[in-house]
Design an enzyme around this catalytic site. Structure first.
Site, mmCIF file in Angstrom:
data_model
loop_
_atom_site.group_PDB
_atom_site.id
_atom_site.type_symbol
_atom_site.label_atom_id
_atom_site.label_comp_id
_atom_site.label_asym_id
_atom_site.label_seq_id
_atom_site.Cartn_x
_atom_site.Cartn_y
_atom_site.Cartn_z
ATOM 1 N N GLN A 285 3.192 9.895 0.855
ATOM 2 C CA GLN A 285 4.481 9.212 1.059
ATOM 3 C C GLN A 285 5.490 9.523 -0.048
ATOM 4 O OE1 GLN A 285 2.393 5.280 1.993
ATOM 5 N NE2 GLN A 285 4.276 5.100 3.166
ATOM 6 N N HIS B 116 -4.820 1.769 7.429
ATOM 7 C CA HIS B 116 -3.436 2.254 7.564
ATOM 8 C C HIS B 116 -3.185 3.373 6.544
ATOM 9 C CE1 HIS B 116 1.105 1.405 7.858
ATOM 10 N NE2 HIS B 116 0.999 2.189 6.789
ATOM 11 N N GLU B 117 -3.607 3.147 5.295
ATOM 12 C CA GLU B 117 -3.349 4.131 4.232
ATOM 13 C C GLU B 117 -4.196 5.387 4.413
ATOM 14 O OE1 GLU B 117 -0.763 3.760 2.524
ATOM 15 O OE2 GLU B 117 -0.465 1.641 2.969
ATOM 16 N N CYS C 62 5.581 -0.209 7.251
ATOM 17 C CA CYS C 62 5.248 0.958 6.443
ATOM 18 C C CYS C 62 6.469 1.345 5.614
ATOM 19 C CB CYS C 62 4.848 2.111 7.371
ATOM 20 S SG CYS C 62 4.424 3.618 6.493
ATOM 21 N N LEU C 63 6.256 1.675 4.352
ATOM 22 C CA LEU C 63 7.385 2.044 3.481
ATOM 23 C C LEU C 63 8.079 3.308 3.980
ATOM 24 C CD1 LEU C 63 5.894 1.240 -0.037
ATOM 25 C CD2 LEU C 63 7.555 -0.091 1.268
ATOM 26 N N GLY D 12 0.832 -1.196 0.000
ATOM 27 C CA GLY D 12 0.000 0.000 0.000
ATOM 28 C C GLY D 12 0.867 1.246 0.000
ATOM 29 N N HIS E 242 -2.635 7.731 6.714
ATOM 30 C CA HIS E 242 -1.587 8.554 6.085
ATOM 31 C C HIS E 242 -2.167 9.868 5.559
ATOM 32 C CE1 HIS E 242 2.153 6.350 6.075
ATOM 33 N NE2 HIS E 242 1.607 5.252 5.596
HETATM 34 ZN ZN ZN Z 1 2.340 3.336 5.674
#
Ligand code: ZN
Length: 174
Positions: free
Chosen positions: A51, A136-137, A94-95, A46, A140
């Protein structure tokens, strides 16, 4: 399509609220394609536009495990309309927080309204990993990271590690 740079926490942009979009045009579809490529290459399941430093309410997801069976999902202006009382716990990563993982409890099921890749209004009922990933996304888009659900002590420890990690990354680049 081109790969974009993923922001790493601590970064003040990751804490900003993303803005809703009016329409889905070619420019936006190009951005979504770039986001998907960036996510696949990372690799991740995701990615939110913030991000890669773009404060717009766009998410790309793909929770399919086999790379040959790609099943991307594009969510523009996602809005949760229902969250179950029942919760589930997944180990999240998470990236933007490379190498960091923690078990997070969230509603097990959620429903949402969104605009799809073609600019059409759509809705979705999600459970399991997809429900966790969507929540989660969407976090963000509101400047929230999964570490915000941890104790201050745990959160500070992770941020300290990431600061060190970022310094090392810069050394390699320089
Ligand atoms: Zn994330």
């Amino acid at each position: 399509m081109s790969k974009r740079k993923i922001l790493i926490e601590p970064d003040s942009i990751l804490r900003k609220k993303s803005e809703s979009l009016e329409t889905v045009n070619t420019e936006l579809r190009n951005l979504m394609d770039d986001m998907l490529e960036t996510m696949y290459e990372a690799p991740g399941i995701g990615l939110a536009a913030v991000q890669i430093g773009i404060l717009k309410r766009i998410i790309v997801l793909d929770i399919s495990k086999e790379p040959e069976k790609k099943n991307p999902l594009f969510l523009v202006n996602p809005k949760i309309t229902f969250k179950s009382k029942k919760t589930s716990i997944y180990e999240e990563g998470c990236l933007s927080l490379p190498g960091q993982f923690a078990e997070i409890e969230r509603p097990a099921e959620c429903h949402l309204d969104y605009i799809d890749y073609d600019g059409k209004k759509n809705n979705l009922k999600a459970d399991g990993l997809l429900a966790t990933c969507i929540q989660h996304e969407i976090d963000h888009l509101d400047g929230i990271l999964f570490i915000d659900y941890l104790s201050k002590l745990k959160r500070d420890m992770i941020i300290k590690k990431l600061v060190k990690h970022k310094k090392e990354l810069n050394k390699i680049i320089l």
